[in-house]
Structures are given as C-alpha cells and as structure tokens.
Design an enzyme around this catalytic site. Structure first.
Site, PDB file in Angstrom:
ATOM      1  N   THR A 181       0.867  -1.453   0.086  1.00  0.00           N
ATOM      2  CA  THR A 181       0.116   0.383  -0.081  1.00  0.00           C
ATOM      3  C   THR A 181       0.735   1.395   0.193  1.00  0.00           C
ATOM      4  OG1 THR A 181      -0.172  -0.563   2.459  1.00  0.00           O
ATOM      5  CG2 THR A 181      -1.749  -1.277   1.245  1.00  0.00           C
ATOM      6  N   LYS A 182       2.044   1.212  -0.475  1.00  0.00           N
ATOM      7  CA  LYS A 182       3.207   2.461  -0.263  1.00  0.00           C
ATOM      8  C   LYS A 182       3.347   2.997  -1.922  1.00  0.00           C
ATOM      9  CE  LYS A 182       3.666   1.894   4.170  1.00  0.00           C
ATOM     10  NZ  LYS A 182       3.961   0.883   4.609  1.00  0.00           N
TER      11      LYS A 182
END
Ligand SMILES: *Cc1c(COP(=O)(O)O)cnc(C)c1O
Length: 377
Positions: A181-182
């Site tokens: 999710t970065k």
C-alpha cells in the site's frame, strides 16, 4: 460489497512488461536492475546512495546496526507508528525508549527527546507520520549535542519535505517501504538512503550475510572464493522487485498531486463537522499525503468504524499506540497514561480511503457516511 475501497494499487501492463523483461535475463536475485533502481531512487531523493532491501523493517534493522546500535543500547522513538519502527530496534538488540508526540501532528516531539537521553542512548528513530516530516532540524540539533545517530522511518514520506529538508538530508539513514500500500510498491520491498559511501558499503555487506561476493560477481568474472567478514542478514532486494518498481518512479509526483487534491476535498467536505478533526499540516511542509486520518471522540471510535464498514467504506486505524500493544505492555510494563497524546490519537484515529486513482466522487460519499454515522442516523 465494499463500495469505497480503502486502497487499490495501479500496477498494470507497464509493470508486467518490466517483470517479463527481468525474467528473460540471467539474474533473478540482486543484479543490475537493482543497481539501476538504487541509482534512480537516490536521484529522486536527491541523495548520494541507496541500498535496496526486502522490507522497510529490514532496512531499519540494518540502518541501526550499521550506525553502531548494539545489544543493551537504547534508541529513542515514537509510540505513534507502525509496530515495525519499534521491533526493528528490538531486532538490533536495543531497547525502544518512547517519547510522546506533538498533539497536533502526531509526530515525535523533538522537545521531549533530551529528557529521555541516558548514557545508553545511541540513536533517535523518527517517523514521518502519514507523510508529514518531523522537525528534522530540531532532531538533528539534539542528536549532535549528544553524539547520537538519527534514523528516519520514511515509509510514509517518499515525496515529503519541510523547510527545504527532505528525508535523508539530515538523518544518517532514511528507510523506505515498498509494501503493497505504499506510494511505489513491489508487494514487499524496502530501501535505505544514505549520504555516506562507507555506510553504503557496510549496508550492502550486512544485507547479504556479510559476504564479500554475491551472485552477480560470479556472472561478471570467474569464480573466486568469497569470505564472510562480519555477521549479516538476508535482506537483499531482487531484480524482479526492482523491475516492478522502476517504472513507478516517474509517477511519484503526479500521484502525489492526485492524493493532495483528494485530501483537500476531504478537508473541505469535513470542515463544518465539529465532531471530526485531523492532524495539522505545519507551515513550510510538503505533506507526502500517504494517508488521510481523522480523529473522532474515542468513546465512539470503534462504533464509527463498524458503521462505516457496514456502509461499504474501507477504513483502517493507523495506529493504536505501540506501547499499549500486549507484547510491549508485558515486556516493558507500559500502561495507559504513559504517553497521553499518542494514546489519545491512537484511541481516536480512523484512516479514510486514499489512493491516487481513487475516484473524486468517493470523497463526498465517505464524508457523508461519516457525518451520518456521527449524527447517529
Ligand atoms: C509500512 C511501514 C513500515 C514497514 O514496512 P515493511 O516494508 O512492511 O517492512 C515501517 N514503518 C512504517 C511507518 C510503515 O508504515
């Protein structure tokens, strides 16, 4: 049934092609594609060197070791973070010493650091929470007065800056995550950015068993015996991960602009709701907008979360204060009341959906759902 997803990645045919090309090559492990990613990522950050790893947790662990943190040392950090910031300190054999955060940003309060320093303190590990940088000038000044190293957990802060300071500019090492999710991702992955060539050499050795040669050296020349000169770990990024990451670098700024716009829309949509607040963006800060979190009354936080999920809104909690997680309470004797601002944020936070391709019309959907839930209808 989720109507508004919390997050969606946007990897596509470009990344598939890059991975396919990597698979055509002879080296699947750390090789030239990793070298290229390290160069390009360091260039984006405006820093001299980068060492790519399998995670940010591993990056933090290695950075602490390379900066001389050892068994029995203390490392000062924040309790308002993902647990990895603290476990990396434990992995290095040291003890995490928490200090409370700024109530309005959630970032480690530099003015609390000095009082926590003891003869065992070796380093300060700061976290640029949600993408807003800590006051690095203040942190560096305390560190220099006491001869301490500074490690930055910049997992949320690839794009951020503050008063002209970017991650890695004042810290001794800045660690990044390429977790799913970065802001750029290889599913799992990480990197350490440093300014010192010596530190880079040390980190490259530590990420690969302390070995003097790796697979790529064998391809470049005839076999030569390798040696192990120090105890190391196995944290080297591979060519497949680097191939996935490289095409994403060019999108960092345009994706940041989209997230920034979505956050502005959130703030406008919620500005008249007295039951909702959120962390302040300090003047002079380019917030990386990794996450948008709101604060609601701690009494109702968990029921608000449940109601939002019933309405099909994806949410998360970033974070409940680390010192109150069971392992830290049991091992170090922490209890509620130790760090009141971090605890208050930990009890009132809800993270709302935010990702570059999030449709703008989802913002009012989320804002209306939140208002409805808070009104109790
Ligand atoms: C994601 C994250 C990490 C850990 O990153 P990994 O790559 O999953 O190890 C560490 N610190 C913070 C603040 C994070 O958000």
């Amino acid at each position: 049934m989720t109507k508004v997803p919390f997050f969606r990645h946007q990897l596509g045919s470009r990344e598939v092609a890059a991975v396919a090309e990597a698979l055509e090559g002879p080296i699947l492990t750390t090789g030239e594609i990793v070298d290229r990613f390290e160069e390009e990522f360091a260039a984006y950050l405006g820093l001299e060197h980068c060492v790519a790893t399998t995670s940010c947790t591993g990056a933090l662990h290695l950075a602490l070791l390379a900066l001389g943190v050892d068994a029995g040392d203390e490392v000062i950090t924040t309790p308002m973070t993902f647990v990895a910031s603290a476990t990396a300190i434990l992995q290095a054999g040291a003890r995490p010493v928490f200090v409370d955060v700024e109530p309005r940003t959630g970032n480690l309060a530099a003015e609390n650091v000095e009082a926590a320093i003891t003869p065992k303190t070796r380093a300060i590990l700061v976290v640029h929470l949600y993408g807003q940088m800590c006051d690095m000038r203040a942190v560096r000044a305390v560190a220099d007065r006491h001869g301490l190293a500074v490690v930055e957990d910049a997992a949320h802060c690839v794009e951020g800056r503050r008063d002209g300071v970017r991650p890695g500019m004042l810290g001794d090492a800045a660690c990044f995550s390429f977790y799913a999710t970065k802001s750029i991702t290889s599913g799992e992955g990480g990197a350490i950015a440093v300014r010192s060539a010596d530190l880079r050499r040390r980190l490259r050795s530590l990420r690969h068993h302390g070995m003097t040669k790796t697979a790529i050296d064998r391809l470049r020349g005839p076999y030569e015996h390798w040696d192990v000169q120090e105890f190391g770990w196995k944290y080297n990024m591979d060519n497949i991960q680097a191939a996935l990451l490289l095409p994403q670098l060019g999108d960092l700024e345009s994706n940041w602009r989209r997230r920034d716009r979505l956050v502005q829309r959130y703030e406008a949509a919620l500005s008249d709701v007295t039951a909702v607040a959120w962390p302040e963006t300090v003047p002079g800060s380019k917030h990386a907008r990794h996450m948008f979190t709101v604060w609601v009354d701690p009494e109702h936080r968990d029921s608000v979360i449940a109601a939002l999920q019933r309405d099909g809104i994806g949410i998360a909690v970033n974070y409940r204060a680390v010192h109150l997680l069971s392992y830290f309470r049991d091992r170090f004797g922490f209890a509620p009341g130790c760090f009141r601002y971090a605890e208050r944020i930990g009890a009132s936070t809800i993270t709302l959906p935010l990702y570059p391709a999030m449709p703008e019309e989802h913002v009012p959907l989320v804002a209306e759902a939140l208002k409805r839930v808070l009104r109790g209808d």
